[in-house]
Design a protein around this motif. Structure first.
Motif, mmCIF file in Angstrom:
data_model
loop_
_atom_site.group_PDB
_atom_site.id
_atom_site.type_symbol
_atom_site.label_atom_id
_atom_site.label_comp_id
_atom_site.label_asym_id
_atom_site.label_seq_id
_atom_site.Cartn_x
_atom_site.Cartn_y
_atom_site.Cartn_z
ATOM 1 N N GLU A 88 0.849 -1.199 0.000
ATOM 2 C CA GLU A 88 0.000 0.000 0.000
ATOM 3 C C GLU A 88 0.881 1.244 0.000
ATOM 4 O OE1 GLU A 88 -2.938 -0.033 3.095
ATOM 5 O OE2 GLU A 88 -3.398 -2.145 2.729
ATOM 6 N N SER A 89 0.779 2.025 -1.067
ATOM 7 C CA SER A 89 1.682 3.169 -1.205
ATOM 8 C C SER A 89 1.506 4.192 -0.090
ATOM 9 C CB SER A 89 1.509 3.831 -2.571
ATOM 10 O OG SER A 89 0.170 4.239 -2.741
ATOM 11 N N PHE A 90 0.259 4.376 0.396
ATOM 12 C CA PHE A 90 0.037 5.340 1.477
ATOM 13 C C PHE A 90 0.776 4.889 2.738
ATOM 14 C CE2 PHE A 90 -2.283 6.887 5.217
ATOM 15 C CZ PHE A 90 -2.151 8.249 5.009
ATOM 16 N N THR A 91 0.656 3.605 3.074
ATOM 17 C CA THR A 91 1.338 3.064 4.260
ATOM 18 C C THR A 91 2.846 3.191 4.103
ATOM 19 O OG1 THR A 91 -0.486 1.499 4.522
ATOM 20 C CG2 THR A 91 1.520 1.029 5.759
ATOM 21 N N ARG A 92 3.348 2.922 2.897
ATOM 22 C CA ARG A 92 4.789 3.057 2.630
ATOM 23 C C ARG A 92 5.249 4.483 2.891
ATOM 24 N NH1 ARG A 92 4.380 0.389 -2.249
ATOM 25 N NH2 ARG A 92 4.672 2.312 -3.397
ATOM 26 N N MET A 93 4.445 5.440 2.411
ATOM 27 C CA MET A 93 4.793 6.848 2.572
ATOM 28 C C MET A 93 4.807 7.237 4.058
ATOM 29 S SD MET A 93 2.690 10.117 1.132
ATOM 30 C CE MET A 93 1.527 9.997 2.486
ATOM 31 N N VAL A 94 3.791 6.782 4.800
ATOM 32 C CA VAL A 94 3.709 7.088 6.231
ATOM 33 C C VAL A 94 4.916 6.503 6.968
ATOM 34 C CG1 VAL A 94 2.399 6.620 8.352
ATOM 35 C CG2 VAL A 94 1.199 7.329 6.275
ATOM 36 N N LEU A 95 5.261 5.251 6.647
ATOM 37 C CA LEU A 95 6.410 4.607 7.294
ATOM 38 C C LEU A 95 7.708 5.340 6.962
ATOM 39 C CD1 LEU A 95 5.423 0.887 6.759
ATOM 40 C CD2 LEU A 95 5.849 1.954 8.981
ATOM 41 N N ALA A 96 7.861 5.735 5.699
ATOM 42 C CA ALA A 96 9.071 6.456 5.289
ATOM 43 C C ALA A 96 9.182 7.776 6.053
ATOM 44 C CB ALA A 96 9.059 6.703 3.782
ATOM 45 N N LYS A 97 8.046 8.444 6.210
ATOM 46 C CA LYS A 97 8.017 9.710 6.938
ATOM 47 C C LYS A 97 8.382 9.497 8.414
ATOM 48 C CE LYS A 97 5.461 13.180 5.319
ATOM 49 N NZ LYS A 97 4.624 13.596 4.403
ATOM 50 N N MET A 98 7.785 8.440 9.014
ATOM 51 C CA MET A 98 8.077 8.123 10.415
ATOM 52 C C MET A 98 9.552 7.787 10.609
ATOM 53 S SD MET A 98 5.423 5.807 12.552
ATOM 54 C CE MET A 98 3.987 5.479 11.586
ATOM 55 N N LEU A 99 10.109 7.025 9.669
ATOM 56 C CA LEU A 99 11.529 6.656 9.763
ATOM 57 C C LEU A 99 12.399 7.908 9.708
ATOM 58 C CD1 LEU A 99 11.440 3.524 7.459
ATOM 59 C CD2 LEU A 99 12.137 3.520 9.869
ATOM 60 N N GLY A 100 12.019 8.847 8.820
ATOM 61 C CA GLY A 100 12.749 10.100 8.714
ATOM 62 C C GLY A 100 12.688 10.889 10.016
ATOM 63 N N THR A 101 11.516 10.903 10.637
ATOM 64 C CA THR A 101 11.332 11.603 11.910
ATOM 65 C C THR A 101 12.215 10.982 13.003
ATOM 66 O OG1 THR A 101 9.057 12.076 11.286
ATOM 67 C CG2 THR A 101 9.595 12.335 13.603
ATOM 68 N N LEU A 102 12.418 9.666 12.911
ATOM 69 C CA LEU A 102 13.263 8.972 13.897
ATOM 70 C C LEU A 102 14.753 9.107 13.565
ATOM 71 C CD1 LEU A 102 11.122 5.744 14.428
ATOM 72 C CD2 LEU A 102 11.572 7.514 16.124
ATOM 73 N N GLY A 103 15.052 9.804 12.457
ATOM 74 C CA GLY A 103 16.455 10.081 12.144
ATOM 75 C C GLY A 103 17.085 9.207 11.085
ATOM 76 N N VAL A 104 16.304 8.278 10.505
ATOM 77 C CA VAL A 104 16.858 7.414 9.458
ATOM 78 C C VAL A 104 16.981 8.226 8.173
ATOM 79 C CG1 VAL A 104 16.483 5.333 8.065
ATOM 80 C CG2 VAL A 104 15.819 5.356 10.479
ATOM 81 N N LYS A 105 18.184 8.280 7.622
ATOM 82 C CA LYS A 105 18.401 9.091 6.417
ATOM 83 C C LYS A 105 18.178 8.292 5.138
ATOM 84 C CE LYS A 105 21.419 12.533 8.503
ATOM 85 N NZ LYS A 105 21.200 12.093 9.879
ATOM 86 N N ALA A 106 18.539 7.006 5.155
ATOM 87 C CA ALA A 106 18.412 6.186 3.943
ATOM 88 C C ALA A 106 17.195 5.270 4.052
ATOM 89 C CB ALA A 106 19.672 5.363 3.731
ATOM 90 N N VAL A 107 16.117 5.634 3.349
ATOM 91 C CA VAL A 107 14.904 4.817 3.335
ATOM 92 C C VAL A 107 14.616 4.415 1.890
ATOM 93 C CG1 VAL A 107 12.441 4.698 3.866
ATOM 94 C CG2 VAL A 107 13.963 6.028 5.344
ATOM 95 N N HIS A 108 14.566 3.117 1.653
ATOM 96 C CA HIS A 108 14.254 2.598 0.322
ATOM 97 C C HIS A 108 12.879 1.956 0.389
ATOM 98 C CE1 HIS A 108 18.454 3.357 -0.549
ATOM 99 N NE2 HIS A 108 18.742 2.708 0.552
#
Length: 132
Positions: free
Chosen positions: A14-34
């Motif tokens: 689900e692209s929406f869920t992917r986007m939310v997870l990528a955003k959350m990972l970024g908020t937690l400081g992860v720079k490289a999200v694929h």
């Protein structure tokens, strides 16, 4: 624990869920999200990006999370065989969790994923990547 050095692959159909997870990972400081939309493209992304951790949805077509992790664990590449995989599922019970661990997953996150549960998954990934 800083997560800036972690590379994370999100395998979610689900692209929406992917986007939310990528955003959350970024908020937690992860720079490289694929990102990948299913197990097959997830395997290609693992080969291309060599992530430190994979967050993988269980219910996907055509290749689900179990197929994905079995392919990784059966890989000729030792890094892929040892790659930490955290399953994400809306349905988690004892049987499913046991099946996830039996298949080679390192942990199971209940969906919807929260920043707190995501942080726990990142800790698993960071720990697994460190020499014992």
């Amino acid at each position: 624990m800083p997560f800036g050095d972690l590379s994370v692959l999100v395998v979610e159909d689900e692209s929406f869920t992917r986007m939310v997870l990528a955003k959350m990972l970024g908020t937690l400081g992860v720079k490289a999200v694929h990102q990948a939309a299913d197990g097959e493209s997830g395997l290609a992304a693992v080969a291309a990006h060599s992530p430190d951790l994979v967050l993988c949805d269980v219910e996907m077509q055509p290749m689900d999370g179990f197929g994905f992790v079995q392919a990784l664990r059966g890989s000729g590449d030792s890094r892929q065989r040892a790659l930490p995989v955290v399953f994400m599922s809306g349905r988690v019970d004892g049987d499913r969790e046991a099946r996830a661990h039996d298949s080679g997953a390192d942990a199971v996150l209940v969906k919807p994923v929260t920043p707190a549960s995501l942080r726990e998954a990142l800790v698993i990934g960071a720990r697994a990547g460190q020499p014992a």
